[in-house]
Design a protein around this motif. Structure first.
Motif, PDB file in Angstrom:
ATOM      1  N   LYS A 132      -1.724  -4.593  -1.214  1.00  0.00           N
ATOM      2  CA  LYS A 132      -1.868  -3.455  -0.299  1.00  0.00           C
ATOM      3  C   LYS A 132      -0.622  -3.279   0.560  1.00  0.00           C
ATOM      4  CE  LYS A 132      -6.871  -3.653   0.222  1.00  0.00           C
ATOM      5  NZ  LYS A 132      -7.965  -4.019   1.129  1.00  0.00           N
ATOM      6  N   ARG A 133      -0.098  -4.395   1.084  1.00  0.00           N
ATOM      7  CA  ARG A 133       1.100  -4.318   1.903  1.00  0.00           C
ATOM      8  C   ARG A 133       2.294  -3.804   1.104  1.00  0.00           C
ATOM      9  NH1 ARG A 133       3.048  -9.195   3.703  1.00  0.00           N
ATOM     10  NH2 ARG A 133       1.816 -10.343   2.217  1.00  0.00           N
ATOM     11  N   ASN A 135       2.207  -1.873  -1.569  1.00  0.00           N
ATOM     12  CA  ASN A 135       2.005  -0.448  -1.862  1.00  0.00           C
ATOM     13  C   ASN A 135       2.274   0.421  -0.643  1.00  0.00           C
ATOM     14  OD1 ASN A 135       1.403  -0.829  -4.553  1.00  0.00           O
ATOM     15  ND2 ASN A 135      -0.792  -0.994  -4.203  1.00  0.00           N
ATOM     16  N   GLN A 136       1.838  -0.026   0.538  1.00  0.00           N
ATOM     17  CA  GLN A 136       2.072   0.761   1.748  1.00  0.00           C
ATOM     18  C   GLN A 136       3.551   0.821   2.098  1.00  0.00           C
ATOM     19  OE1 GLN A 136      -0.454  -1.157   4.605  1.00  0.00           O
ATOM     20  NE2 GLN A 136      -2.228   0.114   4.110  1.00  0.00           N
ATOM     21  N   SER A 144       5.259   4.600  -5.109  1.00  0.00           N
ATOM     22  CA  SER A 144       3.878   4.696  -5.592  1.00  0.00           C
ATOM     23  C   SER A 144       3.815   5.529  -6.871  1.00  0.00           C
ATOM     24  CB  SER A 144       2.984   5.316  -4.513  1.00  0.00           C
ATOM     25  OG  SER A 144       3.287   6.685  -4.369  1.00  0.00           O
TER      26      SER A 144
END
Length: 174
Positions: A132-133, A135-136, A144
């Motif tokens: 998640k980190r 991707n953010q 992305s």
């Protein structure tokens, strides 16, 4: 409050408009002017010495492409370092999961408690958090899949194929 400075979509850099084929049909001259005089100069930020070795490898892997596309500035060190560290954590946790699964014949992803309750392993939770980190942080640089879906990649600008003495002489005096 409608119509304030925070409403609407965030703006995209001119290079992203051009790489995507200029879907908004902005004027080419305005896009070229924006590219030639960016608000923040394009440049490689200094590589932090506190990056882990895996994060340093990721930094070295993505930085040339970001420079070629003009999507990075010397001010973006922390954002890129966050992305690189998250990718390094993801790789490290994936290795731990593979090692644990090999030792437990494929049952390393689920913890079973004395009560019979089952829970996803801590390593899998940490890996999911690292994903998640990554991707953010990567979304800030267009990493992305959704950002690349409509991307039309063009060849990077080509340098001079032949020597140009007249241009070299003119540049010497201007």
């Amino acid at each position: 409050m409608a119509g304030n400075g925070n409403s609407g979509r965030t703006g995209k850099p001119a290079i992203v408009h051009l790489v995507n084929g200029n879907p908004g049909r902005r004027k080419q001259a305005a896009l070229q002017d924006e590219m030639n005089s960016p608000a923040v100069p394009v440049g490689a930020p200094p590589k932090p010495d506190w990056l882990t070795p895996l994060a340093g490898e990721e930094w070295d892997r993505v930085l040339p492409d970001l420079l070629t596309l003009g999507l990075i500035s010397t001010l973006d060190m922390m954002a890129l370092a966050s992305y690189c560290e998250a990718v390094a954590d993801y790789q490290m946790f994936s290795a731990q999961i593979a090692e644990r699964n090999a030792a437990m014949q494929g049952r390393g992803d689920v913890q079973t408690f004395a009560t019979g309750a089952k829970q996803i392993s801590v390593w899998r939770q940490l890996r999911n958090d690292a994903e998640k980190r990554a991707n953010q942080a990567g979304a800030q640089f267009g990493f992305s899949p959704m950002a690349r879906r409509n991307l039309r990649v063009t060849a990077p600008p080509q340098g001079e194929l032949f020597p140009n003495e007249q241009k070299d002489a003119a540049l010497k005096y201007f």
